[in-house]
Design a protein around this motif. Structure first.
Motif, PDB file in Angstrom:
ATOM      1  N   UNK A  72       0.846  -1.223  -0.153  1.00 38.09           N
ATOM      2  CA  UNK A  72       0.043   0.047   0.077  1.00 38.09           C
ATOM      3  C   UNK A  72       0.974   1.172   0.051  1.00 38.09           C
ATOM      4  N   UNK A  73       1.197   1.710  -1.163  1.00 39.32           N
ATOM      5  CA  UNK A  73       1.951   2.832  -1.316  1.00 39.32           C
ATOM      6  C   UNK A  73       1.364   4.239  -0.930  1.00 39.32           C
TER       7      UNK A  73
ATOM      8  N   UNK B  35     -18.346   2.609   4.445  1.00 41.91           N
ATOM      9  CA  UNK B  35     -17.582   4.013   5.017  1.00 41.91           C
ATOM     10  C   UNK B  35     -16.119   4.098   4.445  1.00 41.91           C
ATOM     11  N   UNK B  36     -15.894   5.148   3.710  1.00 42.13           N
ATOM     12  CA  UNK B  36     -14.702   5.240   2.742  1.00 42.13           C
ATOM     13  C   UNK B  36     -13.502   4.623   3.553  1.00 42.13           C
TER      14      UNK B  36
ATOM     15  N   UNK C 165      -3.347   5.626   8.476  1.00 42.28           N
ATOM     16  CA  UNK C 165      -4.473   6.088   7.229  1.00 42.28           C
ATOM     17  C   UNK C 165      -3.945   5.590   5.974  1.00 42.28           C
ATOM     18  N   UNK C 166      -5.015   5.500   5.125  1.00 43.36           N
ATOM     19  CA  UNK C 166      -4.860   5.292   3.758  1.00 43.36           C
ATOM     20  C   UNK C 166      -5.731   6.236   2.929  1.00 43.36           C
ATOM     21  N   UNK C 167      -5.516   6.327   1.563  1.00 44.19           N
ATOM     22  CA  UNK C 167      -6.378   6.813   0.776  1.00 44.19           C
ATOM     23  C   UNK C 167      -7.826   6.257   0.887  1.00 44.19           C
ATOM     24  N   UNK C 168      -9.029   7.198   1.039  1.00 48.41           N
ATOM     25  CA  UNK C 168      -8.910   8.529   0.654  1.00 48.41           C
ATOM     26  C   UNK C 168      -8.936   9.409   1.777  1.00 48.41           C
TER      27      UNK C 168
ATOM     28  N   UNK D  90      -6.941  12.207   3.839  1.00 49.32           N
ATOM     29  CA  UNK D  90      -5.966  13.251   3.433  1.00 49.32           C
ATOM     30  C   UNK D  90      -5.351  13.587   4.617  1.00 49.32           C
ATOM     31  N   UNK D  91      -4.068  14.304   4.162  1.00 51.25           N
ATOM     32  CA  UNK D  91      -3.128  14.559   5.283  1.00 51.25           C
ATOM     33  C   UNK D  91      -3.464  15.499   6.263  1.00 51.25           C
ATOM     34  N   UNK D  92      -4.230  16.421   5.824  1.00 54.18           N
ATOM     35  CA  UNK D  92      -5.037  17.473   6.943  1.00 54.18           C
ATOM     36  C   UNK D  92      -6.117  16.575   7.804  1.00 54.18           C
ATOM     37  N   UNK D  93      -6.822  15.629   7.309  1.00 60.07           N
ATOM     38  CA  UNK D  93      -7.539  14.852   8.303  1.00 60.07           C
ATOM     39  C   UNK D  93      -6.794  14.041   9.277  1.00 60.07           C
ATOM     40  N   UNK D  94      -5.753  13.422   8.899  1.00 57.81           N
ATOM     41  CA  UNK D  94      -4.880  12.746   9.590  1.00 57.81           C
ATOM     42  C   UNK D  94      -4.315  13.476  10.608  1.00 57.81           C
TER      43      UNK D  94
END
Length: 241
Positions: free
Chosen positions: A24-25, A72-73, A205-208, A210-214
């Motif tokens: 998982x890149x 859920x995403x 975290x993984x996509x989707x 975001x870095x901001x949400x993390x």
């Protein structure tokens, strides 16, 4: 007595193995060391943890009124990641999915530190684990298992030692597994307790996402832990695949 750990030195030595990058890149995590926790102390507002847990439970109910939990995403992304290394997500659920399901009827209450990070996990829809830093032997490493790494667990109420499947994604230190299947189950050796004074928190975290949400999830966790002592301080590092 465990030796003190320098937060910056510890975090600088933590790593994600290239084999996980191949899997998982898009993986990104915030590692947070929180020091200065006063054992047995809870936030000054005795109802703060209850309110946080209640907010997480309400958030889970609102989310699940709109979508099935598996759609859920961020949960869906983690189910895909589990399948990629051979785990069956319907049998071994990632920690975010497990907590979101449980939150509908009430999150488990373990101890103040654990209750807080569980609530933040659900509120921000992110797998989040916490461990006693002084129980670590060497840095945290996210790797694919060889299958011979020991994992201190509880089975049927009894202490036991298990071993991961070869190729399974695990967090480990120099002594063995600290968390199996990326973020499925944490070990007994490094578990948070009422006596914890320094803790390591891992926000996955993984996509989707975001870095901001993390970063927002990490900020919320840090803020919620400030009441555990007059000298609580946090050091963080972002690690990626």
């Amino acid at each position: 007595m465990a030796e003190p750990v320098d937060a910056a030195t510890f975090l600088d030595a933590c790593r994600v193995d290239p084999a996980v990058q191949e899997l998982r890149g898009d993986y990104r995590a915030v590692l947070i060391v929180v020091e200065g926790i006063v054992p047995g102390r809870a936030p000054a507002d005795p109802g703060a943890i209850d309110a946080l847990v209640a907010a997480a439970e309400a958030h889970a109910r609102a989310l699940l009124a709109q979508l099935p939990v598996t759609e859920l995403p961020h949960i869906a992304a983690w189910r895909e990641a589990y399948q990629a290394f051979g785990a069956k997500p319907q049998r071994t659920r990632n920690s975010l999915e497990a907590l979101t399901r449980r939150a509908q009827s009430g999150l488990p209450r373990v101890n103040p530190l654990t209750d807080i990070y569980n609530a933040i996990s659900v509120l921000h829809q992110i797998p989040l684990g916490g461990e006693d830093l002084l129980a670590y032997q060497g840095p945290a490493q996210l790797v694919r298992a060889t299958g011979d790494e020991p994992f201190d667990a509880i089975a049927n109420g009894e202490a036991t030692v298990e071993y991961p499947e070869p190729g399974e994604v695990i967090w480990r230190d120099n002594a063995g597994v600290t968390c199996r299947r990326w973020n499925w189950r944490q070990g007994r050796r490094t578990a948070l307790t009422e006596q914890t004074t320094s803790a390591l928190f891992i926000c996955d975290s993984l996509a989707p996402m975001s870095a901001a949400a993390l970063a927002a999830a990490a900020d919320a966790l840090t803020a919620a832990l400030r009441g555990f002592g007059p000298d609580v301080r946090a050091t963080r590092r972002v690690v990626t695949a």
